[in-house]
Design a protein around this motif. Sequence first.
Motif, PDB file in Angstrom:
ATOM      1  N   ASN A 111      15.139  34.982  64.691  1.00  0.00           N
ATOM      2  CA  ASN A 111      15.394  33.564  64.503  1.00  0.00           C
ATOM      3  C   ASN A 111      16.842  33.314  64.110  1.00  0.00           C
ATOM      4  O   ASN A 111      17.670  34.217  64.061  1.00  0.00           O
ATOM      5  N   ASN A 112      17.121  32.046  63.798  1.00  0.00           N
ATOM      6  CA  ASN A 112      18.487  31.669  63.457  1.00  0.00           C
ATOM      7  C   ASN A 112      18.970  32.342  62.183  1.00  0.00           C
ATOM      8  O   ASN A 112      20.162  32.604  62.033  1.00  0.00           O
ATOM      9  N   ASN A 113      18.035  32.604  61.247  1.00  0.00           N
ATOM     10  CA  ASN A 113      18.417  33.297  60.020  1.00  0.00           C
ATOM     11  C   ASN A 113      18.993  34.669  60.339  1.00  0.00           C
ATOM     12  O   ASN A 113      20.012  35.085  59.784  1.00  0.00           O
ATOM     13  N   ASN A 114      18.317  35.403  61.234  1.00  0.00           N
ATOM     14  CA  ASN A 114      18.795  36.732  61.598  1.00  0.00           C
ATOM     15  C   ASN A 114      20.164  36.665  62.266  1.00  0.00           C
ATOM     16  O   ASN A 114      21.035  37.498  62.019  1.00  0.00           O
ATOM     17  N   LYS A 115      20.356  35.675  63.118  1.00  0.00           N
ATOM     18  CA  LYS A 115      21.643  35.531  63.788  1.00  0.00           C
ATOM     19  C   LYS A 115      22.742  35.216  62.775  1.00  0.00           C
ATOM     20  O   LYS A 115      23.861  35.723  62.877  1.00  0.00           O
ATOM     21  N   TYR A 116      22.399  34.371  61.808  1.00  0.00           N
ATOM     22  CA  TYR A 116      23.376  34.040  60.766  1.00  0.00           C
ATOM     23  C   TYR A 116      23.697  35.270  59.923  1.00  0.00           C
ATOM     24  O   TYR A 116      24.861  35.510  59.571  1.00  0.00           O
ATOM     25  N   GLU A 117      22.665  36.070  59.614  1.00  0.00           N
ATOM     26  CA  GLU A 117      22.873  37.281  58.825  1.00  0.00           C
ATOM     27  C   GLU A 117      23.771  38.271  59.567  1.00  0.00           C
ATOM     28  O   GLU A 117      24.660  38.888  58.972  1.00  0.00           O
ATOM     29  N   LEU A 118      23.538  38.432  60.862  1.00  0.00           N
ATOM     30  CA  LEU A 118      24.373  39.332  61.651  1.00  0.00           C
ATOM     31  C   LEU A 118      25.820  38.862  61.680  1.00  0.00           C
ATOM     32  O   LEU A 118      26.755  39.670  61.645  1.00  0.00           O
ATOM     33  N   LYS A 119      26.017  37.552  61.714  1.00  0.00           N
ATOM     34  CA  LYS A 119      27.372  37.006  61.670  1.00  0.00           C
ATOM     35  C   LYS A 119      28.021  37.308  60.325  1.00  0.00           C
ATOM     36  O   LYS A 119      29.204  37.680  60.255  1.00  0.00           O
ATOM     37  N   CYS A 120      27.249  37.161  59.243  1.00  0.00           N
ATOM     38  CA  CYS A 120      27.766  37.463  57.903  1.00  0.00           C
ATOM     39  C   CYS A 120      28.153  38.933  57.784  1.00  0.00           C
ATOM     40  O   CYS A 120      29.181  39.278  57.191  1.00  0.00           O
ATOM     41  N   ILE A 121      27.327  39.811  58.355  1.00  0.00           N
ATOM     42  CA  ILE A 121      27.604  41.246  58.295  1.00  0.00           C
ATOM     43  C   ILE A 121      28.889  41.581  59.038  1.00  0.00           C
ATOM     44  O   ILE A 121      29.723  42.357  58.561  1.00  0.00           O
ATOM     45  N   GLU A 122      29.056  40.981  60.211  1.00  0.00           N
ATOM     46  CA  GLU A 122      30.264  41.233  60.987  1.00  0.00           C
ATOM     47  C   GLU A 122      31.505  40.751  60.239  1.00  0.00           C
ATOM     48  O   GLU A 122      32.536  41.433  60.201  1.00  0.00           O
ATOM     49  N   GLU A 123      31.405  39.582  59.606  1.00  0.00           N
ATOM     50  CA  GLU A 123      32.536  39.064  58.834  1.00  0.00           C
ATOM     51  C   GLU A 123      32.804  39.940  57.615  1.00  0.00           C
ATOM     52  O   GLU A 123      33.961  40.129  57.221  1.00  0.00           O
ATOM     53  N   LEU A 124      31.738  40.481  57.026  1.00  0.00           N
ATOM     54  CA  LEU A 124      31.898  41.368  55.877  1.00  0.00           C
ATOM     55  C   LEU A 124      32.621  42.648  56.285  1.00  0.00           C
ATOM     56  O   LEU A 124      33.518  43.124  55.578  1.00  0.00           O
ATOM     57  N   ARG A 125      32.246  43.205  57.430  1.00  0.00           N
ATOM     58  CA  ARG A 125      32.920  44.408  57.931  1.00  0.00           C
ATOM     59  C   ARG A 125      34.405  44.132  58.182  1.00  0.00           C
ATOM     60  O   ARG A 125      35.273  44.929  57.812  1.00  0.00           O
ATOM     61  N   ILE A 126      34.676  43.007  58.828  1.00  0.00           N
ATOM     62  CA  ILE A 126      36.071  42.653  59.116  1.00  0.00           C
ATOM     63  C   ILE A 126      36.848  42.472  57.819  1.00  0.00           C
ATOM     64  O   ILE A 126      38.012  42.873  57.711  1.00  0.00           O
ATOM     65  N   TRP A 127      36.184  41.875  56.823  1.00  0.00           N
ATOM     66  CA  TRP A 127      36.823  41.659  55.520  1.00  0.00           C
ATOM     67  C   TRP A 127      37.278  42.983  54.918  1.00  0.00           C
ATOM     68  O   TRP A 127      38.409  43.121  54.449  1.00  0.00           O
ATOM     69  N   TYR A 128      36.399  43.981  54.942  1.00  0.00           N
ATOM     70  CA  TYR A 128      36.749  45.287  54.384  1.00  0.00           C
ATOM     71  C   TYR A 128      37.792  46.000  55.236  1.00  0.00           C
ATOM     72  O   TYR A 128      38.688  46.667  54.719  1.00  0.00           O
ATOM     73  N   GLN A 129      37.678  45.875  56.553  1.00  0.00           N
ATOM     74  CA  GLN A 129      38.574  46.602  57.444  1.00  0.00           C
ATOM     75  C   GLN A 129      39.979  46.010  57.463  1.00  0.00           C
ATOM     76  O   GLN A 129      40.971  46.746  57.483  1.00  0.00           O
ATOM     77  N   GLU A 130      40.084  44.683  57.467  1.00  0.00           N
ATOM     78  CA  GLU A 130      41.377  44.042  57.661  1.00  0.00           C
ATOM     79  C   GLU A 130      42.110  43.748  56.358  1.00  0.00           C
ATOM     80  O   GLU A 130      43.338  43.840  56.307  1.00  0.00           O
ATOM     81  N   THR A 131      41.389  43.375  55.302  1.00  0.00           N
ATOM     82  CA  THR A 131      42.079  43.045  54.054  1.00  0.00           C
ATOM     83  C   THR A 131      42.559  44.293  53.324  1.00  0.00           C
ATOM     84  O   THR A 131      43.592  44.263  52.649  1.00  0.00           O
ATOM     85  N   GLN A 132      41.794  45.404  53.435  1.00  0.00           N
ATOM     86  CA  GLN A 132      42.175  46.664  52.786  1.00  0.00           C
ATOM     87  C   GLN A 132      42.457  46.444  51.296  1.00  0.00           C
ATOM     88  O   GLN A 132      43.459  46.932  50.755  1.00  0.00           O
ATOM     89  N   CYS A 133      41.568  45.711  50.621  1.00  0.00           N
ATOM     90  CA  CYS A 133      41.844  45.344  49.228  1.00  0.00           C
ATOM     91  C   CYS A 133      40.728  45.748  48.265  1.00  0.00           C
ATOM     92  O   CYS A 133      40.640  45.212  47.167  1.00  0.00           O
ATOM     93  N   PHE A 134      39.882  46.701  48.666  1.00  0.00           N
ATOM     94  CA  PHE A 134      38.815  47.175  47.786  1.00  0.00           C
ATOM     95  C   PHE A 134      39.075  48.635  47.419  1.00  0.00           C
ATOM     96  O   PHE A 134      39.267  49.477  48.303  1.00  0.00           O
ATOM     97  N   TYR A 135      39.067  48.913  46.113  1.00  0.00           N
ATOM     98  CA  TYR A 135      39.442  50.233  45.619  1.00  0.00           C
ATOM     99  C   TYR A 135      38.408  50.743  44.618  1.00  0.00           C
ATOM    100  O   TYR A 135      37.723  49.956  43.951  1.00  0.00           O
TER     101      TYR A 135
END
Length: 288
Positions: A111-135
Motif C-alpha cells: 500500500n501507500n504506507n509501504n511506498k512512503y516507507e521505502l522512500k524514507c529508507i532511500e532518503e535515509l541512505r542518501i543522508w548517510y552516504q552524502e552528508t558523511q556527518c555521522f561518527y
Amino acid sequence: MKLYKAKDSWIVTTEEHSLWFNRRSLSIYSKNEPITDHILSSPAWDSSFVSNINGYIGKVQFVKDGLHWLIFIRSQELVCEINKKHEIYRITDILVQPFDNFEEESVSKGNNNNKYELKCIEELRIWYQETQCFYYSRTYDLTNTVQRSVNQDENIPLWKRADERFFWNRQMLSELLNLADKEHLDTQWIQPIIMGYLNQCHFTANEDTDVQLILISRRNRHRSGVRMHCRGIDEDGNVANYVETEQIVRTNTNLMSFVMIRGSVPFYWSQPGIRYRPPPKIDRSKFK
C-alpha cells in the motif's frame, strides 16, 4: 560482525556473542555465546548470510502502525586515532532491513504506507552516504567534551557515560537501553553515534614535539530542524540547532581543550515564510 536472516529472526553474530531480533514477537535479546556459520547453515535454522556489518544503529518506524526497520552500519571509514588506542569512524553507508515483515514482496507491491516507507529508507541512505556527518567510536566518548569526561569512570559502559543531548541514535536504541538496565547485555550492541563533523591533523613543534589537533562538532538531537523553520527555545530549555564545537590539542605530555557553543536565540520566536530574510516573530514573551 555478520548479519544472518533466519525464518523467524535476524541474527547478528561476533566471535563471542550474538544479538537476536525475533520477527514474530518483535523482541530483541542477546546470547553470551557464539553462533557459528556451521550451526546457522544447518537446515534446522533455515538461515542465510546477508552481509558483514560494523554495528547496529537502532530501530525506527516511519509511519504509525507501519513496519519497524532495523538499521545497521554497512561500511565505515577510519578518520581519527586518539592516543594510539581510540579509533573514530565515519559511517559511509547503512543497511536497512524490515523487522516485522515476513512477505518481502508486499514491501515493494504494498500500500501507500509501504511506498512512503521505502522512500524514507532511500532518503535515509542518501543522508548517510552524502552528508558523511555521522561518527562513532567503540572506546572514546564522542558525546562529551574533555572537561566533562575527565572525572568519569572509564569502567562504566560508554553508553551510560554519553551525554544524551548528542547521543543521536538514543531513541532508536531505547529498547536495548531498557534491556541493558534489566539484565546483562554486551555493551558492544549499544553504540552511541554523533551527528556533526570530525577531523584531525598532525604537525611537529620545536623539532621534537608531536602535536595532534582534533576538531569535533556535535549537533544536539533536540530541535534540530531546518534553520528557517526551527527557531528559539522549547519548554525543556533546548534551543534550535544547538552545536558544540571542541578543539582538542594533544602533545607528548599535555592535553588541552577549548569549547565553543552556538544555537538559536533562547526565547520563544519564529521566522515564518521562506522568502529572503523573513522578519522574526515573537511568539511568547514569557514562560508558562
